[in-house]
Design a protein around this motif. Structure first.
Motif, short mmCIF file in Angstrom:
data_model
loop_
_atom_site.label_atom_id
_atom_site.label_comp_id
_atom_site.label_asym_id
_atom_site.label_seq_id
_atom_site.Cartn_x
_atom_site.Cartn_y
_atom_site.Cartn_z
N UNK A 70 0.67 -0.74 -0.27
CA UNK A 70 -0.54 0.36 -0.42
C UNK A 70 0.78 1.36 0.06
N UNK A 71 2.42 1.08 0.78
CA UNK A 71 2.79 2.39 0.40
C UNK A 71 3.31 2.82 -1.16
N UNK A 72 3.25 1.38 -1.21
CA UNK A 72 4.01 1.75 -3.10
C UNK A 72 2.95 1.99 -3.41
N UNK A 73 2.35 1.77 -3.77
CA UNK A 73 0.90 2.16 -4.49
C UNK A 73 0.96 3.75 -4.38
N UNK A 74 0.22 4.31 -2.89
CA UNK A 74 0.44 5.42 -2.21
C UNK A 74 1.98 6.34 -3.67
N UNK A 75 2.72 6.25 -3.32
CA UNK A 75 3.80 6.03 -4.20
C UNK A 75 4.16 6.69 -5.35
N UNK A 76 3.11 5.84 -6.11
CA UNK A 76 3.43 5.88 -7.14
C UNK A 76 1.76 6.64 -7.43
N UNK A 77 1.14 7.03 -7.02
CA UNK A 77 0.18 7.97 -7.03
C UNK A 77 0.67 9.18 -7.20
N UNK A 78 1.74 9.49 -6.29
CA UNK A 78 2.01 10.42 -5.82
C UNK A 78 3.40 11.13 -6.59
N UNK A 79 4.11 9.84 -6.89
CA UNK A 79 4.68 10.80 -8.62
C UNK A 79 4.06 10.89 -9.75
N UNK A 80 3.41 10.43 -9.90
CA UNK A 80 2.02 10.23 -11.16
C UNK A 80 1.95 11.39 -11.43
N UNK A 81 1.78 12.54 -10.18
CA UNK A 81 1.09 13.70 -9.92
C UNK A 81 1.88 14.38 -9.99
N UNK A 82 3.57 14.51 -9.19
CA UNK A 82 4.30 15.45 -9.62
C UNK A 82 5.76 14.91 -11.63
N UNK A 83 4.87 13.89 -11.96
CA UNK A 83 5.68 13.90 -13.16
C UNK A 83 4.92 13.34 -13.56
N UNK A 84 4.05 13.96 -14.57
CA UNK A 84 3.03 14.16 -15.98
C UNK A 84 2.96 13.53 -16.59
N UNK A 85 4.12 13.29 -16.85
CA UNK A 85 4.44 13.15 -18.87
C UNK A 85 5.41 11.66 -19.07
N UNK A 86 5.10 11.38 -17.33
CA UNK A 86 6.03 9.97 -17.01
C UNK A 86 5.27 9.23 -16.94
N UNK A 87 5.47 7.54 -17.59
CA UNK A 87 4.33 6.77 -16.92
C UNK A 87 4.78 5.82 -15.73
N UNK A 88 3.99 5.33 -14.43
CA UNK A 88 4.53 4.78 -13.28
C UNK A 88 3.76 4.02 -13.83
#
Length: 88
Positions: A70-88
């Motif tokens: 769950x921690x990793x899934x939340x991290x992915x959601x946060x990073x996807x917002x910070x780096x919108x041009x990168x696929x996670x």
């Protein structure tokens, strides 16, 4: 072509690996403190073109998600917002 990064996430440290620009070979880059992950990604993506970041999602042998999932899934959601041009 752009690189693909991979992150082996840990609560204290993260291992980082990246492909070559042709996405043929993967090499380990570094190990960083988990608290520095977002800053590292910001700096790395300024220097290198990155199209995708892959994070390992740990599971138990029976297929159930590990405690860290769950921690990793939340991290992915946060990073996807910070780096919108990168696929996670």
């Amino acid at each position: 072509m752009a690189r693909i990064l991979s992150i082996d996430y840990g609560t204290k440290k993260c291992g980082i690996a990246a492909t070559d620009p042709l996405q043929i070979i993967v090499n380990g880059l570094t190990t960083i403190a988990t608290d520095d992950l977002e800053g590292f990604l910001t700096e790395y993506t300024r220097r290198e073109e990155v199209v995708k970041v892959v994070l390992g999602l740990p599971h138990h042998p029976d297929g159930n998600p590990a405690q860290l999932a769950p921690t990793i899934q939340k991290l992915v959601q946060r990073l996807a917002k910070v780096f919108p041009d990168i696929e996670f």
